[in-house]
Design an enzyme around this catalytic site. Structure first.
Site, PDB file in Angstrom:
ATOM      1  N   SER A 183       2.433  -8.972   5.942  1.00  0.00           N
ATOM      2  CA  SER A 183       2.952  -8.705   4.893  1.00  0.00           C
ATOM      3  C   SER A 183       3.948  -9.980   4.541  1.00  0.00           C
ATOM      4  CB  SER A 183       3.914  -7.385   4.848  1.00  0.00           C
ATOM      5  OG  SER A 183       4.899  -7.580   5.963  1.00  0.00           O
ATOM      6  N   HIS A 211      -2.430  -3.391   4.346  1.00  0.00           N
ATOM      7  CA  HIS A 211      -2.397  -4.352   3.219  1.00  0.00           C
ATOM      8  C   HIS A 211      -3.691  -5.240   2.947  1.00  0.00           C
ATOM      9  CE1 HIS A 211       1.780  -5.006   2.220  1.00  0.00           C
ATOM     10  NE2 HIS A 211       2.232  -5.130   3.315  1.00  0.00           N
ATOM     11  N   LYS A 242      -0.850   2.084  -0.806  1.00  0.00           N
ATOM     12  CA  LYS A 242      -0.866   0.512  -1.275  1.00  0.00           C
ATOM     13  C   LYS A 242      -1.872   0.585  -2.361  1.00  0.00           C
ATOM     14  CE  LYS A 242       2.069  -1.492   2.236  1.00  0.00           C
ATOM     15  NZ  LYS A 242       2.360  -1.002   3.635  1.00  0.00           N
TER      16      LYS A 242
END
Ligand SMILES: *Cc1c(COP(=O)(O)O)cnc(C)c1O
Length: 395
Positions: A183, A211, A242
């Site tokens: 990240s 992610h 996400k």
């Protein structure tokens, strides 16, 4: 009794403030989106959400979630194995498995829980967990809950990973675990090499693709697909919080026996409610969109390329990478914080990351690009960076 604890806590909180580590939360006045309201009437372009595909407030998801809530109720008031499994929960597990190309999937209330509950049932005394130094906090916590021996390799350092595999060769089971996309730098784990090492030294591979799921790799199927190693990764944990609509929920997906064992023994699964029906409905719709609308990913990649090209041309240093996370390097901690504040005044919402979240002297502004951003918004962002960069003497 509280008297003394109260003073101690007040002291600790004061210290956090003095060290600049105190986290303040900004209260949004609007749904999550490409642009959001941060104060009554003040709209800013949002570059700090994990809303990669712009689905967080997509009308189709809101509709699907509402409909599912009407059909299946608001809550379940039970864990899965007592009376908290509905058809839609099994349907979502099958849908995720089909999407990721895995044998089975188990849902959790969050990916934090998936990671918290993945190690202890699978590896214990006499086993080893080998972990990238920059892995997510939830992996670190999950590892702590297992009695397996712990090995850590420097971030993406394949030499150190091999060392750890050699050192742990006498142990029974070994599992290598890594984030798929990290990240802070937005870099992708070297799963091709990790899988080669895992084969050579007979270890399992686990990837946390939070992610990545939804937009990295062919069809947005994540980092294993990006490297073409889907069949060599044994388990994937990921979030629905996400790119896949951003509400909540997560899962572990992979080999059938692994998932079956988790259903028997994984404590966050056994002792905590699963996703609310509305979230299941929204996530099912998100997967449908991810699979059928390549245009969202195309839009995202256009925005990423636009931003990287322009921001470099203007004179900023960025960390090269292949994800929607673009760190604009300021190096200096004070400058990074000041620049983030100034950008917000200019209508660009970004966050400055400084030590200890990133190493000293590596302060940065992390820009997260979304398919929700229009061309105009992308240009506004570049213009604002340029204006503030010139004003602060950075470029
Ligand atoms: C965001 C994130 C999580 C946590 O996901 P939740 O579903 O919000 O708990 C776990 N792992 C990684 C790598 C993440 O980026």
């Amino acid at each position: 009794m509280y008297g003394k604890v109260k003073q101690e806590l007040q002291q600790s909180l004061r210290e956090l403030r003095e060290q600049g580590l105190y986290k303040k939360e900004r209260v949004l006045k609007s749904p999550q989106d490409g642009s959001i309201e941060v104060e009554q009437g003040k709209k800013v372009i949002n570059f700090c959400a994990n809303n990669y595909l712009g689905l967080s407030n997509a009308p189709e998801l809101v509709d699907a979630a509402s409909r599912t809530m009407k059909d299946w109720g608001y809550g379940l008031s039970s864990v899965r194995f007592i009376c908290g499994t509905q058809e839609i929960h099994r349907r979502l597990e099958q849908r995720v498995s089909k999407f990721l190309g895995t044998e089975d999937t188990i849902l959790y209330a969050a990916c934090f829980d998936a990671n918290g509950g993945v190690f202890e049932p699978l590896v214990g005394e006499g086993d080893a967990i080998i972990s990238d130094a920059l892995n997510h906090a939830s992996i670190i916590d999950g590892v702590r809950l297992s009695k397996a021996q712990r090995f850590r390799y420097a971030h993406s350092d394949m030499g150190e990973l091999e060392e750890a595999l050699k050192k742990s060769q006498h142990l029974r089971r070994r599992i290598i675990c890594t984030d798929g996309v990290f990240s802070m730098d937005g870099d992708i784990a070297r799963l091709d090499q990790i899988c080669d090492l895992a084969d050579r030294y007979q270890a399992l591979v686990m990837v946390d693709d939070s992610h990545a799921t939804g937009y990295i790799g062919p069809g947005g199927r994540g980092t294993p697909a990006y490297w073409g190693v889907e069949d060599r990764v044994d388990l994937i944990t990921t979030t629905f919080g996400k790119a896949l609509g951003g509400a909540s929920g997560g899962c572990t997906s992979g080999r059938a026996e692994i998932v079956e064992m988790l259903r028997q023994r994984s404590r966050p699964y056994l002792f905590s409610n699963t996703l609310a029906p509305a979230v299941v409905g929204g996530t099912l719709k998100a997967l449908e969109i991810v699979e059928s609308q390549e245009s969202l990913r195309e839009r995202l990649w256009e925005n990423i390329k636009f931003f990287k090209d322009k921001i470099s041309a203007v004179g900023f240093d960025i960390v090269p990478g292949e994800t929607a996370i673009v760190p604009v390097m300021l190096y200096d901690e004070q400058k990074a914080m000041k620049m983030a504040d100034r950008l917000l005044e200019e209508g660009i919402y970004v966050i400055g990351f400084v030590y200890p979240v990133v190493p000293k002297g590596k302060a940065r502004i992390r820009v997260q690009i979304s398919a929700a951003h229009g061309t105009l918004e992308m240009q506004q962002a570049v213009d604002a960076f340029r204006k503030v960069g010139l004003e602060m003497g950075i470029i």
